[in-house]
Design an enzyme around this catalytic site. Structure first.
Site, mmCIF file in Angstrom:
data_model
loop_
_atom_site.group_PDB
_atom_site.id
_atom_site.type_symbol
_atom_site.label_atom_id
_atom_site.label_comp_id
_atom_site.label_asym_id
_atom_site.label_seq_id
_atom_site.Cartn_x
_atom_site.Cartn_y
_atom_site.Cartn_z
ATOM 1 N N TYR A 143 10.161 -8.693 6.853
ATOM 2 C CA TYR A 143 11.381 -8.154 6.246
ATOM 3 C C TYR A 143 12.310 -7.558 7.305
ATOM 4 C CZ TYR A 143 9.905 -8.209 1.298
ATOM 5 O OH TYR A 143 9.553 -8.565 0.035
ATOM 6 N N LYS A 192 -3.782 -12.655 6.679
ATOM 7 C CA LYS A 192 -3.880 -14.108 6.851
ATOM 8 C C LYS A 192 -4.322 -14.320 8.296
ATOM 9 C CE LYS A 192 -3.207 -18.346 5.339
ATOM 10 N NZ LYS A 192 -3.974 -18.983 4.236
ATOM 11 N N ASP A 224 -4.436 -15.657 0.298
ATOM 12 C CA ASP A 224 -4.482 -16.694 -0.747
ATOM 13 C C ASP A 224 -5.696 -16.490 -1.655
ATOM 14 O OD1 ASP A 224 -5.966 -17.308 1.537
ATOM 15 O OD2 ASP A 224 -5.491 -19.450 1.549
ATOM 16 N N ASP A 248 4.384 -7.220 -1.583
ATOM 17 C CA ASP A 248 5.440 -7.481 -2.565
ATOM 18 C C ASP A 248 4.932 -8.484 -3.595
ATOM 19 O OD1 ASP A 248 8.066 -7.577 -3.686
ATOM 20 O OD2 ASP A 248 8.417 -9.454 -2.618
ATOM 21 N N ASP A 252 3.441 -7.778 -7.778
ATOM 22 C CA ASP A 252 3.991 -8.411 -8.993
ATOM 23 C C ASP A 252 2.879 -9.140 -9.747
ATOM 24 O OD1 ASP A 252 6.630 -7.590 -8.352
ATOM 25 O OD2 ASP A 252 7.467 -9.502 -9.034
#
Ligand SMILES: NC(=O)c1ccc[n+]([C@@H]2O[C@H](COP(=O)([O-])OP(=O)(O)OC[C@H]3O[C@@H](n4cnc5c(N)ncnc54)[C@H](O)[C@@H]3O)[C@@H](O)[C@H]2O)c1
Ligand SMILES: CC(C)[C@H](C(=O)O)[C@@H](O)C(=O)O
Ligand SMILES: [Mg+2]
Length: 359
Positions: A143, A192, A224, A248, A252
């Site tokens: 970001y 990751k 994942d 983020d 959700d």
């Protein structure tokens, strides 16, 4: 007589002002019930600030937040500003305020109310006992990395870079371990590391910090796989710590364990007790102006503010119990209703919650 706490209120765009309106009623009810005193001051932020001041984060709004004990934020963004340049995007203001206020730690609890299991897409037996917190690093990673366009071998290219320093990883890891120590003493660190260099460093640092917390059971999980396990075995997670973008996305996803994104509150914290409190959801342009949004995420964010910034645990519990009581009685906004024809409006839900608050 308790001291007056100053709260900067940034309604923002879309459903932001309407859900914040319900949270303000909760503040007022808290004053009546508990005698705490709040001074609220509104600031322009996001798209509305672009329209009125030509920037998503006006200096006076930033100054207002810096002079406050806490910030209550609705949401920003909407199609009106989607094609604007980066500087004139509401979301740029959101990243800016987080960075300017040093809010590197974003706490997003997802606890499943028993009576809302019907609203979830998962089977009740899979959800049984689910109560987890996502701790998202908030001021680093892709970001905030360098972004640019360039001419590549095959024409125009866009580049986003992702960087994490040891210090940035250490402080968020400590926060997450500290939170795990107050709960189930289990931490899942999501990365990751099979591909990304930032994730390899993330894992190394988390392993080092873990030596300070021998009581915490640490699991490393690739993002994942984590996305899948959140749906397969959600109750096995206690605290999840991860970098900005993974957090983020996973938060959700975690919202749907609770039944709706309209249920997920959040706290953004730095080194001290100051905090910014906002629902995890956005400005929901598809339902803005209809008075059907769920205000519970924002109301529960006020409870987080009471606990984490003001230490008003009695008032926080009063809010949380009131939300549970109102839901247990079968009251629902559209997003969590099975029978949508009986759904309440935003303010009807807010009014029921303040009526249920007790000292
Ligand atoms: N913190 C923030 O301010 C924030 C967070 C996320 C997205 N955004 C911005 O919001 C805009 C819309 O983004 P999006 O549509 O991807 O995400 P969103 O979270 O706004 O909406 C996603 C879906 O969830 C529903 N929803 C969200 N909050 C709800 C609530 N309280 N009650 C009932 N339903 C609710 C919406 O109606 C929509 O169908 C974009 O501009 C985005 O950048 C802002
Ligand atoms: C609007 C966007 C910049 C923001 C983010 O990605 O952090 C939002 O999705 C959130 O979760 O608060
Ligand atoms: Mg998000």
């Amino acid at each position: 007589m308790s001291e007056v706490k100053k709260i900067a209120v940034l309604g923002g765009d879309g459903i932001g002002p309407e859900v914040v309106g319900e949270a303000l009623k909760v503040l007022q009810k808290t004053e009546e019930l508990f005698g705490y005193k709040f001074e609220t001051e509104h600031g322009l932020f996001g798209g509305i600030a672009i329209d009125e001041k030509g920037t998503p984060l006006p200096q006076e709004t930033l100054d207002l937040c810096k002079s406050a004990d806490a910030v209550l934020l609705g949401a920003v963004g909407g199609p009106k500003w989607d094609n604007n340049s980066k500087e004139l995007r509401p979301e740029t203001g959101l990243l800016g305020i987080r960075k300017e206020l040093g809010l590197f730690s974003n706490i997003r609890p997802a606890n499943v109310f028993d009576c809302l299991k019907e609203a979830s897409t998962l089977k009740p037996e899979v959800l049984e006992g689910t109560d987890l917190i996502v701790v998202r690093e908030l001021t680093g990673g892709i970001y905030f990395g360098e972004k640019f366009r360039r001419e590549g071998a095959n024409g125009e290219e866009a580049v986003d870079t992702c960087a994490y320093s040891v210090q940035e990883i250490e402080r968020i890891a400590r926060q997450a371990f500290d939170i795990a120590m107050t709960r189930g003493k289990k931490l899942a660190s999501v990365d990751k590391a099979n591909v990304l260099e930032t994730s390899r460093l993330w894992r190394e640092v988390v392993i080092r910090v873990a030596e300070e917390y021998p009581e915490v059971e640490l699991e490393h999980i690739l993002v994942d796989n984590c996305a899948m396990q959140l749906l397969r075995r959600p109750s096995s997670f206690d605290v999840i710590v991860t970098e900005n973008m993974f957090g983020d996305i996973l938060s959700d996803e975690a919202a749907m364990l609770t039944g709706s994104i309209g249920m997920l509150s959040s706290a953004s914290l730095g080194e001290g007790s100051f905090g910014l409190y906002e629902p995890v959801h956005g400005s929901a342009p598809d339902i803005a102006g209809q008075e059907i949004s769920n205000p519970i995420a924002t109301i529960l964010s006020v409870a987080l503010m009471f606990r984490l910034t003001f230490g008003y645990h009695d008032a926080a519990k009063s809010i949380e119990d009131a939300v549970e009581e109102v839901l247990n009685a079968g009251n629902r906004t559209t997003d969590i209703a099975v029978d949508k024809s009986k759904a309440l409006s935003t303010s009807q839900m807010g009014d029921l919650i303040i009526a249920a608050m007790k000292k």
